[in-house]
Design a protein around this motif. Structure first.
Motif, PDB file in Angstrom:
ATOM      1  N   CYS A 165       0.821  -1.225   0.000  1.00 21.62           N
ATOM      2  CA  CYS A 165       0.000   0.000   0.000  1.00 21.62           C
ATOM      3  C   CYS A 165       0.848   1.265   0.000  1.00 21.62           C
ATOM      4  CB  CYS A 165      -0.917   0.024   1.221  1.00 21.62           C
ATOM      5  SG  CYS A 165      -2.313  -1.096   1.141  1.00 21.62           S
ATOM      6  N   LEU A 175      -4.048   5.004  -4.317  1.00 20.86           N
ATOM      7  CA  LEU A 175      -5.134   4.509  -3.464  1.00 20.86           C
ATOM      8  C   LEU A 175      -5.947   5.667  -2.896  1.00 20.86           C
ATOM      9  CD1 LEU A 175      -3.359   1.580  -1.554  1.00 20.86           C
ATOM     10  CD2 LEU A 175      -4.912   1.452  -3.506  1.00 20.86           C
ATOM     11  N   SER A 202      -9.729   4.617  -1.520  1.00 19.30           N
ATOM     12  CA  SER A 202      -9.696   3.259  -0.988  1.00 19.30           C
ATOM     13  C   SER A 202      -9.513   3.291   0.527  1.00 19.30           C
ATOM     14  CB  SER A 202      -8.547   2.477  -1.626  1.00 19.30           C
ATOM     15  OG  SER A 202      -8.358   1.244  -0.984  1.00 19.30           O
ATOM     16  N   THR A 231      -9.125  -4.332  -4.250  1.00 17.55           N
ATOM     17  CA  THR A 231      -8.369  -3.094  -4.444  1.00 17.55           C
ATOM     18  C   THR A 231      -7.244  -3.289  -5.453  1.00 17.55           C
ATOM     19  OG1 THR A 231      -8.844  -2.492  -2.148  1.00 17.55           O
ATOM     20  CG2 THR A 231      -7.087  -1.282  -3.264  1.00 17.55           C
ATOM     21  N   THR A 273      -8.731  -3.454  -8.929  1.00 19.42           N
ATOM     22  CA  THR A 273      -9.224  -2.140  -9.355  1.00 19.42           C
ATOM     23  C   THR A 273      -8.072  -1.217  -9.723  1.00 19.42           C
ATOM     24  OG1 THR A 273     -11.152  -2.390  -7.903  1.00 19.42           O
ATOM     25  CG2 THR A 273     -10.641  -0.175  -8.690  1.00 19.42           C
TER      26      THR A 273
END
Length: 414
Positions: free
Chosen positions: A186, A195, A200, A284, A287
């Motif tokens: 992340c 993100l 997100s 996630t 996407t």
């Protein structure tokens, strides 16, 4: 003319299923470029500031010769580290460019064909089926089998083994109760900014799970560790996630042993949260890289089933739903029953839409049985003769029930 149209290749419809083939390498190239730029800007700014401070200190006499040399060695080491990172990024870009070249050539081969009767089309279709199988195996976590199939078929550059292996590794770590790898993904390079643009909640939920584990093991951690974690990672999001932040505050006063008895905190210590985080990460990840949520094999299979499905394939009668045709029946009627009506595909095709047929074909001289199924008179007579029925009797080709001819009704198509 009809035969020519039925065998003509529709290249645009083929590409609908092959969009991820070119899109994923492009997204990875964009991600690699941004990550390289991020490293250059970060390390460049640090080295520039260090150089200015070292020069100023040296001119003003605040730093000794040894301190200046030590600072220069630190900057050189930092630049060497940046160089190693950029070499890795360059190697990754080279690999992705080779993938793009192979995939463009694969699609160009399709555009060189104009009919499904072309001898080369069978080979191209087999390659695409292998790609779909590898994609399905990767999404299901069978990475070794997927890699072996890709190597055997020679399609390593047409599939995304490395990307899905990374996703599978992080997903497994979450299912095993660790958020470290998911958090590293992340916060790596430009991923964190991407993100945020997607709005997100993955990073917050991972930090929230970190906090839950700290509170769960409070006897093994420092007293202020949970509070420090909450202040740094949770409280800044109290407006976006008020419920979770309030629960985080309340958890400090509730021992883990009594939490299951309180409705608001019952699920916080549940092992099911790890499965939820794994699914959230997968969604996630897909996407962010613009990957389909479902395996492409499922999409292709659904399209094929829908092209064959008609309202007659799934009866709405309760008795037909409770008693589907037996395997023996489907084998007996293999020449008369469509693939969707077979035991193997009937239930699988239940959720797909019906085919859009502009014309219909029915048997002549239709007769409707008491079971509401209609068959041509010639087929009923032939089946009754083969089954050795008495005169005046017919058998339902689907259920095997026997009826008298006086119970049949003539069907007229209007």
């Amino acid at each position: 003319m009809g035969d020519q149209l039925s065998t003509e290749l529709d290249h645009e419809n083929h590409l609908l299923l092959d969009q991820p083939l070119l899109r994923l390498p492009f997204e990875l190239l964009r991600k690699t470029l941004r990550s390289a730029r991020f490293e250059i800007e970060k390390d460049g700014a640090l080295i520039t500031n260090t150089l200015k401070e070292t020069a100023t200190s040296s001119v003003n006499g605040r730093s000794s010769k040894e301190d200046v040399l030590k600072s220069l060695d630190t900057m050189i080491a930092r630049m060497r580290g940046t160089k190693r990172k950029l070499i890795a990024f360059a190697d990754e870009e080279d690999r992705l460019h080779q993938q793009e070249e192979a995939r463009v050539q694969h699609l160009a081969d399709l555009y060189a064909m104009y009919s499904v009767d072309d001898v080369k089309y069978e080979g191209w279709s087999r390659t695409r089926l292998d790609r779909l199988l590898v994609d399905y195996l990767l999404r299901q976590g069978y990475n070794d089998s997927a890699r072996a199939l890709a190597e055997e078929r020679g399609i390593e550059r047409l599939v995304d083994v490395e990307t899905f292996e990374q996703m599978s590794r992080i997903r497994k770590s979450l299912l095993n109760g660790s958020v470290a790898e998911a958090l590293a993904w992340c916060t790596a390079g430009e991923t964190k900014k991407e993100l945020r643009k997607m709005d997100s909640n993955l990073e917050f939920m991972l930090r929230y799970q970190q906090y839950i584990e700290i509170v769960r093991n409070r006897s093994q951690t420092k007293p202020n560790e949970a509070l420090a974690h909450a202040r740094r990672y949770l409280f800044p999001y109290r407006d976006a996630y008020p419920r979770e932040v309030l629960q985080a505050c309340g958890m400090l006063a509730i021992p883990p042993g009594t939490a299951p008895t309180i409705a608001a905190y019952a699920d916080l210590y549940s092992p099911a949260r790890w499965a939820m985080l794994a699914e959230l990460f997968t969604t996630t990840h897909n996407t962010l890289l613009q990957l389909p949520s479902k395996p492409l094999l499922h999409v292709a299979l659904s399209a094929g089933l829908s092209a064959l499905k008609t309202p007659a394939c799934h009866s709405t009668r309760p008795d037909s739903l409770a008693a589907p045709p037996s395997h023996a029946t489907s084998l007996t009627l293999s020449t008369n029953v469509c693939p969707i009506c077979s035991t193997e595909l009937n239930e699988l095709a239940r959720g797909v839409p019906y085919a859009n047929h502009s014309t219909s074909h029915v048997e002549p001289d239709l007769l409707m049985l008491p079971s509401s199924r209609a068959y041509g008179r010639a087929r009923l007579d032939e089946y009754a003769r083969k089954a050795g029925l008495l005169d005046g009797q017919v058998k339902d080709l689907r259920s095997g029930e026997i009826y008298g001819r006086d119970t049949l009704k003539k069907v007229y198509i209007t």
